[in-house]
Scaffold this active site. Structure first.
Site, PDB file in Angstrom:
ATOM      1  N   LYS A 198       0.706  -1.729   0.049  1.00 49.51           N
ATOM      2  CA  LYS A 198      -0.581   0.120   0.091  1.00 49.51           C
ATOM      3  C   LYS A 198       0.609   1.141  -0.069  1.00 49.51           C
ATOM      4  O   LYS A 198       2.135   1.685   1.398  1.00 49.51           O
ATOM      5  CB  LYS A 198      -1.612   0.054   0.933  1.00 49.51           C
ATOM      6  CG  LYS A 198      -1.643   1.181   1.538  1.00 49.51           C
ATOM      7  CD  LYS A 198      -2.892   1.521   2.441  1.00 49.51           C
ATOM      8  CE  LYS A 198      -3.365   2.941   2.626  1.00 49.51           C
ATOM      9  NZ  LYS A 198      -5.112   2.408   3.951  1.00 49.51           N
ATOM     10  N   LYS A 251      -2.203  -1.987  -3.786  1.00 54.06           N
ATOM     11  CA  LYS A 251      -3.033  -0.341  -3.406  1.00 54.06           C
ATOM     12  C   LYS A 251      -1.954   0.455  -3.618  1.00 54.06           C
ATOM     13  O   LYS A 251      -1.100   0.961  -2.614  1.00 54.06           O
ATOM     14  CB  LYS A 251      -3.971  -0.449  -1.946  1.00 54.06           C
ATOM     15  CG  LYS A 251      -4.736   1.413  -1.854  1.00 54.06           C
ATOM     16  CD  LYS A 251      -5.357   0.636  -0.532  1.00 54.06           C
ATOM     17  CE  LYS A 251      -6.363   1.991  -0.397  1.00 54.06           C
ATOM     18  NZ  LYS A 251      -6.976   1.823   0.544  1.00 54.06           N
ATOM     19  N   TYR A 317     -14.582   0.892  -7.074  1.00 58.93           N
ATOM     20  CA  TYR A 317     -16.497   1.557  -7.201  1.00 58.93           C
ATOM     21  C   TYR A 317     -17.127   2.095  -8.164  1.00 58.93           C
ATOM     22  O   TYR A 317     -18.279   2.220  -8.467  1.00 58.93           O
ATOM     23  CB  TYR A 317     -16.265   3.325  -6.809  1.00 58.93           C
ATOM     24  CG  TYR A 317     -15.168   3.342  -5.462  1.00 58.93           C
ATOM     25  CD1 TYR A 317     -15.457   3.326  -4.275  1.00 58.93           C
ATOM     26  CD2 TYR A 317     -13.988   3.536  -5.458  1.00 58.93           C
ATOM     27  CE1 TYR A 317     -15.365   3.536  -2.723  1.00 58.93           C
ATOM     28  CE2 TYR A 317     -13.139   3.524  -4.331  1.00 58.93           C
ATOM     29  CZ  TYR A 317     -13.484   3.838  -3.496  1.00 58.93           C
ATOM     30  OH  TYR A 317     -13.496   3.534  -1.951  1.00 58.93           O
TER      31      TYR A 317
END
Ligand SMILES: [Zn+2]
Length: 327
Positions: A198, A251, A317
């Site tokens: 991340k 990510k 999303y």
């Protein structure tokens, strides 16, 4: 012309073009990130994330039900408390009456087939807004951080989460969580998905708006990875495999396709997730609004690049749109 010069015969038809991919996109590859807040009737638009809202648990059925009908297979829950009393160790994170634990129970009873993952972090619940427990000088205190995060993860598992996904980036937390799950009898009942690589990215801005989780001082660069750190990302992936992660995640996704490809090689026997983060989603929308490209075409190109790099699971999303587009 030489025989070896001619490639176009192999992809002259839409079907033969689709065969050029090693793997096809499927609905079950998509995990939908959902923001759950502590106002039970909330349905609040998030202006920087087109189409996304903060939901109260009383609204979950009308929101999730139609998506399950279309083939939604999994969600990942993010707690977004607005009213809770935050403290230095993030006590509200696993409040049995808090939004995440309530939402896990509600979704388990409404949709027995829906796979429920939970993001695990402290930053939405700490008074200082950092992802771990701090020393007095403001630096991360590693051992109590891992202990607290493991407790939260275990409580989400006990509430019925199929998967816990620590995003905090504290050293040693995968081992701490796996141990806690095993010792409490959840070793075979809950998947551990690690946000392994991340990065400290500029692309988290809309998420911070949505979650209200900006740190009150400093930044997260002492625990999230520097964007240029390929070697460190490779070490983090290998460490989390050894510490017991069941799924590895990278990510953000699009600027880190080389890291996804590295993870596919380093953790070849694990499912590999990537998170198309809030800023990536907002950027694709903004470009489409500006007439740079067609939204759907660009959304496909972005996630197909992730699958090509090696991802088997995409947190996005765009999940509701892909449920329609892949029908
Ligand atoms: Zn955090």
């Amino acid at each position: 012309m030489d025989i070896s010069s001619i490639l176009q015969g192999g992809y002259q038809h839409p079907l033969s073009r689709s065969w050029q991919a090693k793997r096809q996109l499927t609905k079950s590859m998509f995990m939908y990130p959902i923001f759950i807040t502590d106002d039970e009737n909330a349905s609040d638009e998030i202006s920087s994330l087109p189409g996304q809202r903060r939901w109260g648990i009383n609204k979950l059925e009308s929101f999730i039900g139609p998506l399950v009908q279309k083939g939604l297979a999994s969600v990942i829950l993010f707690g977004v408390p607005m009213k809770c009393e935050k403290d230095p160790s993030g006590t509200p994170a696993d409040d049995p009456n808090g939004p995440v634990i309530q939402a896990i129970k509600k979704l388990r009873s409404l949709y027995p087939e829906l796979y429920i993952a939970c993001d695990v972090c402290l930053c939405e619940y700490t008074s200082h807004g950092h992802c771990g427990v701090l020393h007095e000088d403001g630096t991360i205190n590693t051992e109590p951080s891992v202990q607290r995060i493991a407790d939260v993860a275990l409580n989400y598992a006990k509430a019925g989460a199929h998967c816990v996904a620590p995003s905090d980036m504290m050293d040693g937390r995968i081992k701490g969580i796996k141990r806690a799950l095993i010792d409490a009898g959840y070793g075979n009942k809950c998947t551990l998905m690690s946000y392994s690589a991340k990065f400290a990215s500029a692309l988290y801005g809309p998420f911070r708006d949505a979650a209200g989780s900006a740190p009150s001082f400093g930044n997260r660069k002492c625990y999230q990875l520097p964007p240029a750190a390929k070697g460190l990302a490779r070490r983090a992936i290998q460490r989390d495999v050894v510490e017991g992660a069941d799924i590895i995640m990278v990510k953000p996704a699009l600027p880190y396709l080389d890291i996804i490809a590295d993870a596919a090689e380093l953790a070849a026997d694990h499912p590999l997730a990537c998170y198309q983060v809030s800023g990536e989603f907002a950027m694709i929308h903004a470009g489409a609004r500006a007439g740079v490209y067609d939204l759907r075409t660009m959304a496909f190109e972005s996630v197909e690049s992730m699958v090509r790099a090696g991802a088997t699971l995409i947190l996005s999303y765009f999940t509701p749109e892909f449920l329609d587009w892949l029908s």
